[in-house]
Scaffold this active site. Structure first.
Site, PDB file in Angstrom:
ATOM      1  N   VAL A  76       0.858  -1.182   0.000  1.00 63.30           N
ATOM      2  CA  VAL A  76       0.000   0.000   0.000  1.00 63.30           C
ATOM      3  C   VAL A  76       0.893   1.230   0.000  1.00 63.30           C
ATOM      4  CG1 VAL A  76      -1.835   1.255   1.185  1.00 63.30           C
ATOM      5  CG2 VAL A  76      -1.781  -1.239   1.275  1.00 63.30           C
ATOM      6  N   LYS A  83      -3.366   0.549  -3.297  1.00 66.04           N
ATOM      7  CA  LYS A  83      -3.060  -0.826  -2.921  1.00 66.04           C
ATOM      8  C   LYS A  83      -2.777  -1.624  -4.181  1.00 66.04           C
ATOM      9  CE  LYS A  83      -4.808  -4.941  -0.608  1.00 66.04           C
ATOM     10  NZ  LYS A  83      -5.918  -5.557   0.127  1.00 66.04           N
ATOM     11  N   ASP A 106     -12.482  -9.799   6.083  1.00 66.48           N
ATOM     12  CA  ASP A 106     -11.193  -9.672   6.778  1.00 66.48           C
ATOM     13  C   ASP A 106     -11.250  -8.526   7.792  1.00 66.48           C
ATOM     14  OD1 ASP A 106      -8.601 -10.568   7.302  1.00 66.48           O
ATOM     15  OD2 ASP A 106      -7.698  -9.168   5.886  1.00 66.48           O
TER      16      ASP A 106
END
Length: 251
Positions: free
Chosen positions: A4, A21, A114
């Protein structure tokens, strides 16, 4: 999963700092490229005050997918709570903001997959900001499930993720339960060492719950809320993120 980068526009049209990203998955063929871009178009429609804004998603000429997101200056939620010595009430308020963002995504058939402290930053104004919908996936309306071969973080992954079984919105609720335990008690309820350990725990159907020390430090209602998020059977967790949000707000 990739890198990132902090970036600044240089074409002079307007000033904006962003986060780019770049995925570690290279060599996208035309089908994979099409699916990736289609997914990001859906994510681009998710505009909520407690998630990072998506500005652009594409694939380089060399086949490297990338996502351009709003830059969030902040601290992971667990570190922020400890550094600021926040009260239980203030920590729950941050969890309510997070759950609201998740409920918004679920209503649009998107699962995050996530949810963990490093993906929930507290910005300069003290608001929760949910990051990284880059591994989210549209729910397949015909199966109400997700593609199985997706990244995960062992400590926070739900049992179905660990066993490569179809995943629904209940997986995000499980992950919120793990994160809430860490935010409210200072540590997760089950500190598995490796992916293999996590998979074995899921295969053995061993439940995860707050230990005695963690329970003693929390009001009983919050213990019950966390434990309901962590039920092994998805249909025994909250019906949806809004139901979880209502219980947190009621407390």
């Amino acid at each position: 999963m990739g890198g990132v980068y902090r970036a600044i526009r240089t074409d002079g049209s307007f000033d904006r700092e962003v986060a780019i990203k770049l995925s570690a998955a290279s060599g996208f063929d035309e089908r994979a490229r099409s699916l990736f871009l289609q997914e990001q178009q859906v994510l681009d429609g998710l505009k909520h005050p407690h998630r990072s804004q998506l500005y652009e998603a594409s694939v380089t000429d060399e086949g490297w997918p990338y996502i351009v997101m709003g830059l969030v200056e902040g601290e992971p939620i667990d570190e922020f709570c400890q550094q600021q010595s926040l009260s239980v009430e203030d920590r729950v308020r941050l969890l309510i903001e997070l759950t609201d963002a998740v409920a918004y995504a679920h209503a649009r058939l998107v699962v995050h997959r996530d949810i963990k402290p490093s993906n929930v930053l507290i910005d300069a104004s003290g608001r929760s900001r949910l990051l990284d919908f880059g591994i989210a996936k549209l729910i397949d309306e015909s199966q109400v499930a997700l593609t199985r071969d997706r990244p995960l973080t062992p400590r926070y992954a739900s049992p179905k993720q660990l066993l490569s079984q179809p995943v629904t919105t209940a997986s995000d609720l499980y992950q919120i339960g793990i994160l809430a335990a860490e935010v409210l008690t200072g540590r997760p309820p089950d500190d598995v060492a490796t992916l293999t350990d996590a998979i074995q725990r899921a295969a053995d159907a061993r439940p995860v719950s707050l230990d005695a020390d963690q329970q003693r430090g929390l009001p009983v209602e919050l213990v019950q809320i966390i434990n309901q998020c962590l039920r092994l059977a998805p249909d025994e967790r909250y019906a949806d993120a809004n139901a979880l949000k209502r219980d947190l707000k009621a407390w």
